[in-house]
Design a protein around this motif. Structure first.
Motif, short mmCIF file in Angstrom:
data_model
loop_
_atom_site.label_atom_id
_atom_site.label_comp_id
_atom_site.label_asym_id
_atom_site.label_seq_id
_atom_site.Cartn_x
_atom_site.Cartn_y
_atom_site.Cartn_z
N ASP A 3 9.10 -10.73 9.79
CA ASP A 3 10.33 -11.10 9.11
C ASP A 3 10.30 -10.57 7.68
O ASP A 3 9.25 -10.49 7.05
N ILE A 4 11.49 -10.25 7.17
CA ILE A 4 11.60 -9.77 5.79
C ILE A 4 11.39 -10.94 4.84
O ILE A 4 12.06 -11.97 4.94
N LYS A 5 10.44 -10.79 3.93
CA LYS A 5 10.14 -11.83 2.95
C LYS A 5 10.49 -11.30 1.56
O LYS A 5 10.23 -10.14 1.25
N THR A 6 11.08 -12.15 0.77
CA THR A 6 11.47 -11.78 -0.59
C THR A 6 10.47 -12.33 -1.59
O THR A 6 10.10 -13.51 -1.52
N ILE A 7 10.05 -11.50 -2.51
CA ILE A 7 9.08 -11.92 -3.52
C ILE A 7 9.67 -13.03 -4.39
O ILE A 7 10.71 -12.83 -5.03
N PRO A 8 9.03 -14.20 -4.43
CA PRO A 8 9.49 -15.27 -5.33
C PRO A 8 8.92 -15.04 -6.73
O PRO A 8 7.81 -15.46 -7.04
N LEU A 148 11.92 3.76 -12.01
CA LEU A 148 12.87 3.52 -10.92
C LEU A 148 12.25 3.78 -9.55
O LEU A 148 12.61 3.12 -8.57
N ILE A 149 11.32 4.73 -9.48
CA ILE A 149 10.70 5.03 -8.19
C ILE A 149 9.33 4.36 -8.04
O ILE A 149 8.65 4.57 -7.03
N SER A 150 8.94 3.56 -9.03
CA SER A 150 7.61 2.93 -9.00
C SER A 150 7.37 2.07 -7.76
O SER A 150 6.22 2.01 -7.28
N LYS A 180 9.33 -4.45 2.73
CA LYS A 180 10.68 -3.90 2.59
C LYS A 180 11.66 -4.97 2.10
O LYS A 180 11.46 -6.17 2.30
N GLY A 181 12.70 -4.49 1.44
CA GLY A 181 13.71 -5.41 0.93
C GLY A 181 13.37 -6.02 -0.42
O GLY A 181 14.03 -6.96 -0.86
N ASN A 182 12.35 -5.48 -1.09
CA ASN A 182 11.92 -6.04 -2.37
C ASN A 182 11.91 -4.99 -3.48
O ASN A 182 11.15 -5.12 -4.45
N TYR A 183 12.76 -3.98 -3.36
CA TYR A 183 12.78 -2.91 -4.35
C TYR A 183 13.06 -3.44 -5.75
O TYR A 183 12.33 -3.13 -6.69
N TRP A 184 14.11 -4.23 -5.90
CA TRP A 184 14.51 -4.68 -7.23
C TRP A 184 13.48 -5.62 -7.85
O TRP A 184 13.22 -5.56 -9.05
N GLN A 185 12.87 -6.46 -7.02
CA GLN A 185 11.84 -7.37 -7.54
C GLN A 185 10.63 -6.59 -8.04
O GLN A 185 10.10 -6.87 -9.12
N MET A 186 10.20 -5.60 -7.26
CA MET A 186 9.05 -4.79 -7.65
C MET A 186 9.34 -3.96 -8.90
O MET A 186 8.49 -3.84 -9.79
#
Length: 242
Positions: A3-8, A148-150, A180-186
């Protein structure tokens, strides 16, 4: 498929700070060693300009291997064959980073060759020389693009590197799939810590402190960032046995 998990972000940052406080004696030892390594690498020797930089880089690499194995309680912390498993993901990370930097630096040089002898090409070459050699505009833009690509060239590949260090999967495919799905958080995490280090570097330059601020105050920032990386790995891979 996991499942896709989002970084808290708030939770991981709080847990990272708490971990450093709870283990302040060990973290203080790591901080002293790291500050000493930074002084040797960028003051005692002149960074990558010096012939001794490669041996120093190897020692610095082993320092972080020890750090992450210590965090996850994997004995032996250093004398382990798992170190060799880290060379594949670390080499891939280096190759991705160098490729990205090379492309970014080469792109501004291409347009003049598309219109050799034309007026616009000559004007472009003039402005290119001005902004690349006489100012930091291009450097700043390049750093911004790298940030941006980090998530693709550093943060997510680091999950593969940590996994290989622990004797788990060092596959980029696995690391990218589970995070996946955590681009902005990272990207946000990377930017925050990069800005903090940049401010310390500017303070050094402004106060003529010869990297003192960067080494002394930058060390706990770097340690916190790496604890956060470890917490991120633990968040996405904690249920995997290994």
């Amino acid at each position: 498929m996991a499942d896709i998990k989002t970084i808290p972000l708030n939770l991981l940052l709080r847990d990272s700070v708490f971990y450093m406080w709870q283990n302040k004696l060990h973290m203080s030892c790591f901080a002293i060693v790291h500050a000493l390594l930074m002084y040797i690498g960028f003051d005692a020797i002149d960074g990558w300009h010096d012939a001794f930089f490669l041996p120093w880089l190897l020692v610095y690499y082993l320092f972080w291997c020890f750090f992450f194995r210590f965090y996850f309680g994997r004995r032996p912390y250093l004398l382990t064959s798992k170190l060799f498993d880290t060379f594949v993901p670390s080499t891939k990370m280096l190759a991705l980073t160098l490729l990205a930097i090379t492309i970014l630096l080469a792109l501004p040089l291409i347009p003049p060759f598309l219109g050799i002898g034309t007026t616009w090409a000559m004007k472009y070459s003039f402005y290119l020389q001005h902004y690349m050699e006489d100012s930091k505009v291009v450097d700043t833009i390049t750093i911004c693009i790298i940030l941006l690509i980090s998530p693709f060239v550093f943060y997510r590949p680091m999950m593969a590197w940590i996994g290989s260090l622990l004797g788990r999967s060092g596959s980029f495919k696995t690391a990218f799939c589970r995070t996946k799905g955590n681009y902005w958080q990272m990207m946000f995490i990377t930017i925050v810590f990069e800005v903090l280090l940049a401010l310390l570097a500017q303070a050094d330059e402004y106060c003529h402190m010869y990297n003192i601020f960067t080494i002394v105050f930058g060390t706990p920032v770097i340690l916190l960032f790496n604890v956060l990386l470890a917490k991120t790995y633990d968040y996405f891979f904690r249920e995997i046995e290994g």
